[in-house]
Design a protein around this motif. Structure first.
Motif, mmCIF file in Angstrom:
data_model
loop_
_atom_site.group_PDB
_atom_site.id
_atom_site.type_symbol
_atom_site.label_atom_id
_atom_site.label_comp_id
_atom_site.label_asym_id
_atom_site.label_seq_id
_atom_site.Cartn_x
_atom_site.Cartn_y
_atom_site.Cartn_z
ATOM 1 N N GLN A 175 -0.818 4.423 17.152
ATOM 2 C CA GLN A 175 -0.646 3.148 16.457
ATOM 3 C C GLN A 175 -1.066 3.274 15.001
ATOM 4 O O GLN A 175 -2.216 3.600 14.694
ATOM 5 C CB GLN A 175 -1.482 2.071 17.155
ATOM 6 N N TYR A 176 -0.135 3.017 14.105
ATOM 7 C CA TYR A 176 -0.426 2.989 12.675
ATOM 8 C C TYR A 176 -1.557 1.988 12.445
ATOM 9 O O TYR A 176 -1.542 0.883 13.005
ATOM 10 C CB TYR A 176 0.842 2.584 11.927
ATOM 11 N N PRO A 177 -2.561 2.341 11.639
ATOM 12 C CA PRO A 177 -3.751 1.486 11.510
ATOM 13 C C PRO A 177 -3.432 0.064 11.043
ATOM 14 O O PRO A 177 -2.530 -0.162 10.232
ATOM 15 C CB PRO A 177 -4.587 2.225 10.458
ATOM 16 N N GLU A 178 -4.210 -0.857 11.554
ATOM 17 C CA GLU A 178 -4.009 -2.280 11.270
ATOM 18 C C GLU A 178 -3.988 -2.575 9.775
ATOM 19 O O GLU A 178 -3.113 -3.296 9.272
ATOM 20 C CB GLU A 178 -5.135 -3.067 11.949
ATOM 21 N N GLU A 179 -4.945 -2.000 9.042
ATOM 22 C CA GLU A 179 -5.024 -2.272 7.610
ATOM 23 C C GLU A 179 -3.833 -1.698 6.837
ATOM 24 O O GLU A 179 -3.458 -2.199 5.777
ATOM 25 C CB GLU A 179 -6.333 -1.721 7.029
ATOM 26 N N LYS A 180 -3.219 -0.645 7.402
ATOM 27 C CA LYS A 180 -2.050 -0.054 6.742
ATOM 28 C C LYS A 180 -0.820 -0.934 6.931
ATOM 29 O O LYS A 180 0.052 -1.008 6.049
ATOM 30 C CB LYS A 180 -1.799 1.349 7.289
ATOM 31 N N TRP A 181 -0.733 -1.609 8.066
ATOM 32 C CA TRP A 181 0.354 -2.578 8.259
ATOM 33 C C TRP A 181 0.224 -3.716 7.248
ATOM 34 O O TRP A 181 1.217 -4.208 6.702
ATOM 35 C CB TRP A 181 0.318 -3.144 9.678
ATOM 36 N N VAL A 182 -1.017 -4.134 7.002
ATOM 37 C CA VAL A 182 -1.256 -5.201 6.023
ATOM 38 C C VAL A 182 -0.776 -4.756 4.646
ATOM 39 O O VAL A 182 -0.085 -5.505 3.938
ATOM 40 C CB VAL A 182 -2.757 -5.562 5.987
ATOM 41 N N GLU A 183 -1.097 -3.522 4.265
ATOM 42 C CA GLU A 183 -0.649 -2.991 2.970
ATOM 43 C C GLU A 183 0.876 -2.995 2.875
ATOM 44 O O GLU A 183 1.453 -3.360 1.847
ATOM 45 C CB GLU A 183 -1.160 -1.562 2.777
ATOM 46 N N LEU A 184 1.523 -2.578 3.948
ATOM 47 C CA LEU A 184 2.984 -2.529 3.948
ATOM 48 C C LEU A 184 3.575 -3.919 3.742
ATOM 49 O O LEU A 184 4.481 -4.114 2.920
ATOM 50 C CB LEU A 184 3.490 -1.930 5.260
ATOM 51 N N ILE A 185 3.075 -4.901 4.473
ATOM 52 C CA ILE A 185 3.585 -6.272 4.348
ATOM 53 C C ILE A 185 3.408 -6.779 2.916
ATOM 54 O O ILE A 185 4.312 -7.393 2.336
ATOM 55 C CB ILE A 185 2.865 -7.206 5.343
ATOM 56 N N GLN A 186 2.263 -6.510 2.342
ATOM 57 C CA GLN A 186 1.985 -7.003 0.997
ATOM 58 C C GLN A 186 2.883 -6.374 -0.058
ATOM 59 O O GLN A 186 3.121 -6.961 -1.112
ATOM 60 C CB GLN A 186 0.515 -6.745 0.648
ATOM 61 N N GLN A 187 3.408 -5.189 0.218
ATOM 62 C CA GLN A 187 4.199 -4.478 -0.783
ATOM 63 C C GLN A 187 5.705 -4.474 -0.496
ATOM 64 O O GLN A 187 6.486 -3.981 -1.313
ATOM 65 C CB GLN A 187 3.699 -3.030 -0.905
ATOM 66 N N LEU A 188 6.120 -5.036 0.627
ATOM 67 C CA LEU A 188 7.550 -5.151 0.881
ATOM 68 C C LEU A 188 8.182 -6.123 -0.114
ATOM 69 O O LEU A 188 7.524 -7.062 -0.568
ATOM 70 C CB LEU A 188 7.796 -5.636 2.318
ATOM 71 N N PRO A 189 9.452 -5.920 -0.470
ATOM 72 C CA PRO A 189 10.113 -6.815 -1.434
ATOM 73 C C PRO A 189 9.965 -8.284 -1.034
ATOM 74 O O PRO A 189 10.109 -8.641 0.143
ATOM 75 C CB PRO A 189 11.575 -6.364 -1.377
ATOM 76 N N SER A 190 9.692 -9.121 -2.011
ATOM 77 C CA SER A 190 9.351 -10.519 -1.752
ATOM 78 C C SER A 190 10.509 -11.331 -1.178
ATOM 79 O O SER A 190 10.289 -12.383 -0.562
ATOM 80 C CB SER A 190 8.853 -11.185 -3.033
ATOM 81 N N HIS A 191 11.749 -10.870 -1.354
ATOM 82 C CA HIS A 191 12.882 -11.653 -0.853
ATOM 83 C C HIS A 191 13.091 -11.467 0.643
ATOM 84 O O HIS A 191 13.869 -12.207 1.264
ATOM 85 C CB HIS A 191 14.167 -11.260 -1.602
ATOM 86 N N LEU A 192 12.403 -10.516 1.250
ATOM 87 C CA LEU A 192 12.606 -10.217 2.664
ATOM 88 C C LEU A 192 11.741 -11.108 3.556
ATOM 89 O O LEU A 192 10.526 -11.229 3.351
ATOM 90 C CB LEU A 192 12.287 -8.755 2.964
ATOM 91 N N GLN A 193 12.358 -11.699 4.559
ATOM 92 C CA GLN A 193 11.625 -12.361 5.631
ATOM 93 C C GLN A 193 11.048 -11.259 6.518
ATOM 94 O O GLN A 193 11.695 -10.243 6.777
ATOM 95 C CB GLN A 193 12.559 -13.255 6.438
ATOM 96 N N ILE A 194 9.818 -11.451 6.991
ATOM 97 C CA ILE A 194 9.163 -10.447 7.829
ATOM 98 C C ILE A 194 8.846 -11.050 9.190
ATOM 99 O O ILE A 194 8.193 -12.097 9.279
ATOM 100 C CB ILE A 194 7.870 -9.931 7.174
#
Length: 324
Positions: A175-194
Protein backbone atom coordinates in the motif's frame (compact mmCIF):
# COMPACT_ATOMS: atom_id res chain seq x y z
CA UNK A 1 -20.26 -29.99 -22.60
CA UNK A 2 -20.00 -28.96 -18.94
CA UNK A 3 -16.86 -27.25 -17.65
CA UNK A 4 -15.96 -26.18 -14.12
CA UNK A 5 -13.33 -23.52 -13.40
CA UNK A 6 -12.07 -23.33 -9.81
CA UNK A 7 -10.56 -20.18 -8.28
CA UNK A 8 -11.39 -19.60 -4.61
CA UNK A 9 -8.61 -17.09 -3.85
CA UNK A 10 -8.86 -13.30 -3.65
CA UNK A 11 -10.64 -10.71 -5.78
CA UNK A 12 -7.74 -10.09 -8.15
CA UNK A 13 -7.22 -13.80 -8.75
CA UNK A 14 -10.87 -14.26 -9.68
CA UNK A 15 -10.79 -11.29 -12.04
CA UNK A 16 -7.72 -12.61 -13.85
CA UNK A 17 -9.31 -16.06 -14.07
CA UNK A 18 -12.14 -14.60 -16.18
CA UNK A 19 -9.71 -14.71 -19.11
CA UNK A 20 -10.36 -18.46 -19.18
CA UNK A 21 -14.12 -17.91 -19.30
CA UNK A 22 -13.63 -15.75 -22.39
CA UNK A 23 -11.35 -18.29 -24.05
CA UNK A 24 -13.46 -21.34 -23.23
CA UNK A 25 -16.59 -19.65 -24.57
CA UNK A 26 -14.74 -18.68 -27.76
CA UNK A 27 -13.78 -22.29 -28.45
CA UNK A 28 -16.91 -23.95 -27.07
CA UNK A 29 -19.77 -21.43 -27.37
CA UNK A 30 -22.40 -24.03 -26.45
CA UNK A 31 -20.59 -25.22 -23.30
CA UNK A 32 -22.11 -24.76 -19.86
CA UNK A 33 -19.39 -23.04 -17.84
CA UNK A 34 -19.57 -22.97 -14.05
CA UNK A 35 -17.17 -20.97 -11.91
CA UNK A 36 -16.36 -21.83 -8.29
CA UNK A 37 -15.35 -18.88 -6.07
CA UNK A 38 -15.18 -18.13 -2.36
CA UNK A 39 -18.13 -16.33 -0.78
CA UNK A 40 -17.84 -12.59 -1.26
CA UNK A 41 -16.41 -12.75 -4.77
CA UNK A 42 -19.57 -13.91 -6.53
CA UNK A 43 -20.72 -10.30 -7.03
CA UNK A 44 -17.90 -9.84 -9.55
CA UNK A 45 -19.61 -12.28 -11.89
CA UNK A 46 -23.08 -10.75 -11.96
CA UNK A 47 -24.28 -10.08 -15.47
CA UNK A 48 -21.60 -12.35 -16.97
CA UNK A 49 -23.00 -13.59 -20.29
CA UNK A 50 -20.89 -16.75 -20.54
CA UNK A 51 -21.50 -18.24 -17.12
CA UNK A 52 -24.05 -20.96 -16.55
CA UNK A 53 -23.77 -20.86 -12.76
CA UNK A 54 -21.52 -19.48 -10.04
CA UNK A 55 -20.76 -21.99 -7.29
CA UNK A 56 -19.82 -20.57 -3.89
CA UNK A 57 -17.57 -22.03 -1.22
CA UNK A 58 -18.38 -20.46 2.14
CA UNK A 59 -15.06 -20.96 3.91
CA UNK A 60 -16.20 -19.09 7.02
CA UNK A 61 -19.24 -21.27 7.60
CA UNK A 62 -17.70 -24.56 8.64
CA UNK A 63 -14.83 -24.80 6.18
CA UNK A 64 -14.71 -28.58 5.83
CA UNK A 65 -18.42 -29.24 6.28
CA UNK A 66 -19.13 -26.81 3.46
CA UNK A 67 -16.31 -28.38 1.45
CA UNK A 68 -17.91 -31.84 1.53
CA UNK A 69 -21.31 -30.38 0.69
CA UNK A 70 -19.76 -28.54 -2.24
CA UNK A 71 -17.99 -31.67 -3.45
CA UNK A 72 -21.30 -33.52 -3.49
CA UNK A 73 -22.79 -30.75 -5.65
CA UNK A 74 -19.84 -30.81 -8.01
CA UNK A 75 -19.99 -34.57 -8.45
CA UNK A 76 -23.68 -34.38 -9.29
CA UNK A 77 -22.95 -32.02 -12.22
CA UNK A 78 -20.92 -34.63 -14.15
CA UNK A 79 -18.44 -32.21 -15.71
CA UNK A 80 -16.37 -33.05 -18.76
CA UNK A 81 -13.55 -30.80 -17.51
CA UNK A 82 -12.64 -29.57 -14.02
CA UNK A 83 -9.95 -26.88 -14.30
CA UNK A 84 -8.24 -25.88 -11.07
CA UNK A 85 -6.27 -22.62 -11.15
CA UNK A 86 -5.12 -22.83 -7.53
CA UNK A 87 -2.20 -24.66 -5.99
CA UNK A 88 -3.70 -25.58 -2.63
CA UNK A 89 -4.72 -28.95 -1.28
CA UNK A 90 -8.40 -28.20 -0.63
CA UNK A 91 -9.11 -27.21 -4.22
CA UNK A 92 -6.94 -30.13 -5.30
CA UNK A 93 -9.31 -32.40 -3.41
CA UNK A 94 -12.34 -30.83 -5.10
CA UNK A 95 -10.67 -31.34 -8.47
CA UNK A 96 -9.36 -34.86 -7.99
CA UNK A 97 -12.68 -36.18 -6.65
CA UNK A 98 -14.96 -34.01 -8.79
CA UNK A 99 -16.02 -36.94 -10.93
CA UNK A 100 -15.09 -34.95 -14.04
CA UNK A 101 -13.95 -36.90 -17.08
CA UNK A 102 -10.77 -34.81 -17.22
CA UNK A 103 -9.21 -32.98 -14.28
CA UNK A 104 -6.54 -30.34 -14.84
CA UNK A 105 -4.35 -28.32 -12.50
CA UNK A 106 -0.86 -27.06 -11.79
CA UNK A 107 1.92 -29.46 -10.83
CA UNK A 108 2.51 -27.49 -7.61
CA UNK A 109 -0.85 -28.57 -6.23
CA UNK A 110 -0.10 -31.27 -3.64
CA UNK A 111 -2.84 -33.48 -5.11
CA UNK A 112 -1.82 -32.97 -8.74
CA UNK A 113 -0.69 -36.60 -8.94
CA UNK A 114 -4.41 -37.47 -8.92
CA UNK A 115 -5.26 -35.15 -11.83
CA UNK A 116 -5.75 -36.39 -15.39
CA UNK A 117 -3.35 -33.71 -16.56
CA UNK A 118 -0.95 -31.53 -14.60
CA UNK A 119 0.61 -28.39 -16.04
CA UNK A 120 3.93 -26.88 -15.04
CA UNK A 121 3.45 -23.70 -13.06
CA UNK A 122 5.75 -20.96 -14.41
CA UNK A 123 6.80 -18.25 -12.01
CA UNK A 124 9.64 -16.84 -14.07
CA UNK A 125 8.09 -13.81 -15.73
CA UNK A 126 4.82 -14.67 -17.53
CA UNK A 127 1.67 -12.86 -16.50
CA UNK A 128 -0.91 -14.75 -14.45
CA UNK A 129 -3.31 -14.84 -17.40
CA UNK A 130 -0.58 -16.58 -19.44
CA UNK A 131 0.00 -19.11 -16.67
CA UNK A 132 -3.73 -19.76 -16.46
CA UNK A 133 -3.98 -20.16 -20.23
CA UNK A 134 -1.44 -23.00 -20.01
CA UNK A 135 -4.11 -25.02 -18.19
CA UNK A 136 -6.37 -25.16 -21.23
CA UNK A 137 -4.06 -24.47 -24.19
CA UNK A 138 -3.59 -28.21 -24.77
CA UNK A 139 -7.26 -28.61 -25.77
CA UNK A 140 -7.80 -25.10 -27.19
CA UNK A 141 -4.76 -23.10 -28.38
CA UNK A 142 -2.05 -20.80 -27.01
CA UNK A 143 -3.87 -17.50 -27.55
CA UNK A 144 -4.23 -15.47 -24.36
CA UNK A 145 -7.54 -13.72 -23.82
CA UNK A 146 -7.77 -10.63 -21.57
CA UNK A 147 -9.82 -10.85 -18.37
CA UNK A 148 -13.21 -9.24 -18.58
CA UNK A 149 -16.02 -8.16 -16.29
CA UNK A 150 -19.43 -6.89 -17.31
CA UNK A 151 -20.45 -3.93 -15.12
CA UNK A 152 -23.95 -2.59 -14.93
CA UNK A 153 -24.67 0.94 -16.06
CA UNK A 154 -23.46 3.33 -13.39
CA UNK A 155 -26.00 5.58 -11.67
CA UNK A 156 -23.28 8.17 -11.03
CA UNK A 157 -22.71 10.32 -14.11
CA UNK A 158 -19.67 12.61 -13.74
CA UNK A 159 -19.93 15.79 -15.81
CA UNK A 160 -16.24 16.71 -15.83
CA UNK A 161 -12.94 14.84 -16.35
CA UNK A 162 -12.01 12.78 -13.30
CA UNK A 163 -9.42 10.46 -11.82
CA UNK A 164 -9.95 7.60 -9.40
CA UNK A 165 -7.64 6.71 -6.53
CA UNK A 166 -7.83 3.37 -4.72
CA UNK A 167 -5.43 3.87 -1.79
CA UNK A 168 -5.99 0.67 0.20
CA UNK A 169 -4.48 -2.81 0.14
CA UNK A 170 -4.82 -5.87 2.36
CA UNK A 171 -1.05 -5.76 2.95
CA UNK A 172 0.77 -2.75 4.43
CA UNK A 173 3.85 -3.21 2.25
CA UNK A 174 1.75 -3.24 -0.94
CA UNK A 175 0.00 0.00 0.00
CA UNK A 176 1.39 3.35 -1.10
CA UNK A 177 1.77 5.41 2.11
CA UNK A 178 -1.19 7.45 3.27
CA UNK A 179 0.72 10.74 3.32
CA UNK A 180 1.92 10.14 -0.25
CA UNK A 181 -1.67 9.80 -1.47
CA UNK A 182 -2.36 13.17 0.17
CA UNK A 183 0.57 14.71 -1.72
CA UNK A 184 -0.71 13.28 -5.00
CA UNK A 185 -4.22 14.67 -4.49
CA UNK A 186 -2.86 18.10 -3.63
CA UNK A 187 -0.76 18.23 -6.79
CA UNK A 188 -3.18 16.78 -9.33
CA UNK A 189 -4.48 19.35 -11.86
CA UNK A 190 -7.18 21.48 -10.27
CA UNK A 191 -9.73 20.90 -13.05
CA UNK A 192 -9.92 17.17 -12.30
CA UNK A 193 -12.64 15.71 -10.09
CA UNK A 194 -11.12 13.11 -7.75
CA UNK A 195 -12.98 10.01 -6.58
CA UNK A 196 -11.55 7.92 -3.74
CA UNK A 197 -12.54 4.27 -3.95
CA UNK A 198 -12.52 1.37 -1.50
CA UNK A 199 -14.65 -1.09 0.36
CA UNK A 200 -16.56 -0.51 3.61
CA UNK A 201 -13.44 -1.41 5.60
CA UNK A 202 -11.42 1.27 3.82
CA UNK A 203 -13.72 4.15 4.71
CA UNK A 204 -11.67 5.51 7.62
CA UNK A 205 -8.43 5.48 5.62
CA UNK A 206 -10.09 7.16 2.63
CA UNK A 207 -11.76 9.83 4.74
CA UNK A 208 -8.48 10.62 6.53
CA UNK A 209 -6.80 11.10 3.15
CA UNK A 210 -9.67 13.27 1.92
CA UNK A 211 -9.55 15.47 5.03
CA UNK A 212 -5.76 15.84 5.01
CA UNK A 213 -5.69 16.75 1.31
CA UNK A 214 -8.02 19.69 2.00
CA UNK A 215 -8.90 20.52 -1.59
CA UNK A 216 -12.11 20.89 -3.55
CA UNK A 217 -13.55 18.30 -5.94
CA UNK A 218 -12.52 15.29 -3.86
CA UNK A 219 -15.27 12.78 -3.06
CA UNK A 220 -15.06 9.61 -1.02
CA UNK A 221 -17.00 6.69 -2.46
CA UNK A 222 -15.51 4.08 -0.12
CA UNK A 223 -18.19 1.55 0.80
CA UNK A 224 -20.72 3.21 -1.49
CA UNK A 225 -20.06 1.32 -4.72
CA UNK A 226 -20.00 -2.38 -5.50
CA UNK A 227 -16.96 -3.87 -7.21
CA UNK A 228 -18.70 -3.78 -10.58
CA UNK A 229 -19.85 -0.20 -10.02
CA UNK A 230 -16.28 0.76 -9.16
CA UNK A 231 -15.09 -0.89 -12.36
CA UNK A 232 -17.66 1.05 -14.38
CA UNK A 233 -16.52 4.33 -12.85
CA UNK A 234 -12.85 3.51 -13.42
CA UNK A 235 -13.53 2.76 -17.06
CA UNK A 236 -14.48 6.39 -17.71
CA UNK A 237 -11.61 7.95 -15.75
CA UNK A 238 -8.79 9.98 -17.22
CA UNK A 239 -6.53 7.87 -15.00
CA UNK A 240 -6.81 5.37 -12.15
CA UNK A 241 -4.10 5.31 -9.51
CA UNK A 242 -3.99 1.93 -7.77
CA UNK A 243 -1.75 -0.31 -5.68
CA UNK A 244 -0.71 -3.81 -6.69
CA UNK A 245 -4.12 -5.06 -5.53
CA UNK A 246 -7.70 -5.80 -6.56
CA UNK A 247 -8.56 -2.38 -8.08
CA UNK A 248 -5.67 -2.75 -10.54
CA UNK A 249 -7.27 -5.93 -11.85
CA UNK A 250 -10.68 -4.25 -12.00
CA UNK A 251 -9.06 -1.76 -14.37
CA UNK A 252 -7.61 -4.57 -16.48
CA UNK A 253 -11.01 -6.24 -16.77
CA UNK A 254 -12.64 -3.12 -18.26
CA UNK A 255 -9.55 -1.79 -20.09
CA UNK A 256 -9.44 1.34 -17.91
CA UNK A 257 -6.35 3.60 -17.92
CA UNK A 258 -4.11 2.50 -15.07
CA UNK A 259 -1.14 3.73 -13.08
CA UNK A 260 -0.09 0.81 -10.90
CA UNK A 261 2.10 1.58 -7.88
CA UNK A 262 4.35 -1.32 -6.88
CA UNK A 263 5.92 -0.99 -3.44
CA UNK A 264 7.29 -4.22 -1.94
CA UNK A 265 6.19 -6.46 -4.82
CA UNK A 266 7.39 -6.41 -8.43
CA UNK A 267 5.60 -6.78 -11.79
CA UNK A 268 7.69 -9.82 -12.73
CA UNK A 269 5.60 -11.86 -10.30
CA UNK A 270 3.05 -11.77 -13.11
CA UNK A 271 0.29 -9.55 -11.76
CA UNK A 272 0.87 -6.25 -13.56
CA UNK A 273 -1.79 -4.11 -15.28
CA UNK A 274 -3.17 -5.29 -18.63
CA UNK A 275 -5.04 -2.22 -19.86
CA UNK A 276 -3.98 -0.76 -23.19
CA UNK A 277 -3.13 2.52 -21.42
CA UNK A 278 -1.16 1.54 -18.35
CA UNK A 279 1.99 2.49 -16.50
CA UNK A 280 3.95 0.97 -13.65
CA UNK A 281 5.54 3.21 -11.03
CA UNK A 282 8.23 1.88 -8.69
CA UNK A 283 10.95 3.26 -6.47
CA UNK A 284 13.84 4.41 -8.65
CA UNK A 285 16.60 3.24 -6.30
CA UNK A 286 17.66 -0.38 -6.58
CA UNK A 287 16.80 -1.83 -3.17
CA UNK A 288 18.45 -5.11 -2.17
CA UNK A 289 15.49 -5.93 0.09
CA UNK A 290 12.93 -5.65 -2.71
CA UNK A 291 10.90 -7.74 -3.33
CA UNK A 292 10.58 -8.96 0.23
CA UNK A 293 7.70 -11.35 -0.47
CA UNK A 294 5.09 -12.42 -2.98
CA UNK A 295 2.03 -11.13 -1.12
CA UNK A 296 3.44 -8.41 1.12
CA UNK A 297 3.65 -8.02 4.89
CA UNK A 298 1.80 -6.24 7.67
CA UNK A 299 4.93 -4.14 8.24
CA UNK A 300 8.23 -3.51 6.49
CA UNK A 301 10.70 -6.27 7.49
CA UNK A 302 13.53 -3.71 7.37
CA UNK A 303 11.62 -1.01 9.23
CA UNK A 304 12.14 1.76 6.66
CA UNK A 305 9.57 1.03 3.89
CA UNK A 306 11.74 2.84 1.34
CA UNK A 307 10.03 0.96 -1.52
CA UNK A 308 6.87 2.97 -0.80
CA UNK A 309 8.07 6.18 0.81
CA UNK A 310 10.75 6.91 -1.79
CA UNK A 311 8.41 6.85 -4.79
CA UNK A 312 8.17 10.47 -5.87
CA UNK A 313 4.85 12.19 -6.50
CA UNK A 314 6.38 13.55 -9.71
CA UNK A 315 6.57 10.00 -11.03
CA UNK A 316 2.80 9.66 -10.68
CA UNK A 317 2.03 13.08 -12.11
CA UNK A 318 4.33 12.39 -15.04
CA UNK A 319 1.95 9.72 -16.31
CA UNK A 320 -0.70 12.38 -16.96
CA UNK A 321 1.87 14.56 -18.71
CA UNK A 322 2.79 11.82 -21.17
CA UNK A 323 -0.90 11.29 -21.97
CA UNK A 324 -1.58 14.94 -22.87
Amino acid sequence: MKILVIQTAFIGDVILATSLLEKIHYHFPEAEIDFLVRRGNESLLKNHPYLHETLIWDKKSGKYASLWKLLKTIRSRKYQYAINIQRFGTTGLLTAFSGAETTVGFDKNPLSFLFSKKIQHRFDGPHEVERNTDLISWFTDAQVFPPRLYPFELSLHPTSPYVCLAPSSVWFTKQYPEEKWVELIQQLPSHLQIYLLGGPGDRQLVERIQKAANREKVESLAGKLSLLESAALMKGAVMNYVNDSGPMHLCSAVNAPTTAIFCSTVPTFGFGPLSEVSSIVEVEEKLTCRPCGIHGYKECPEGHFKCGKDIRTEQLLGVLTTMS
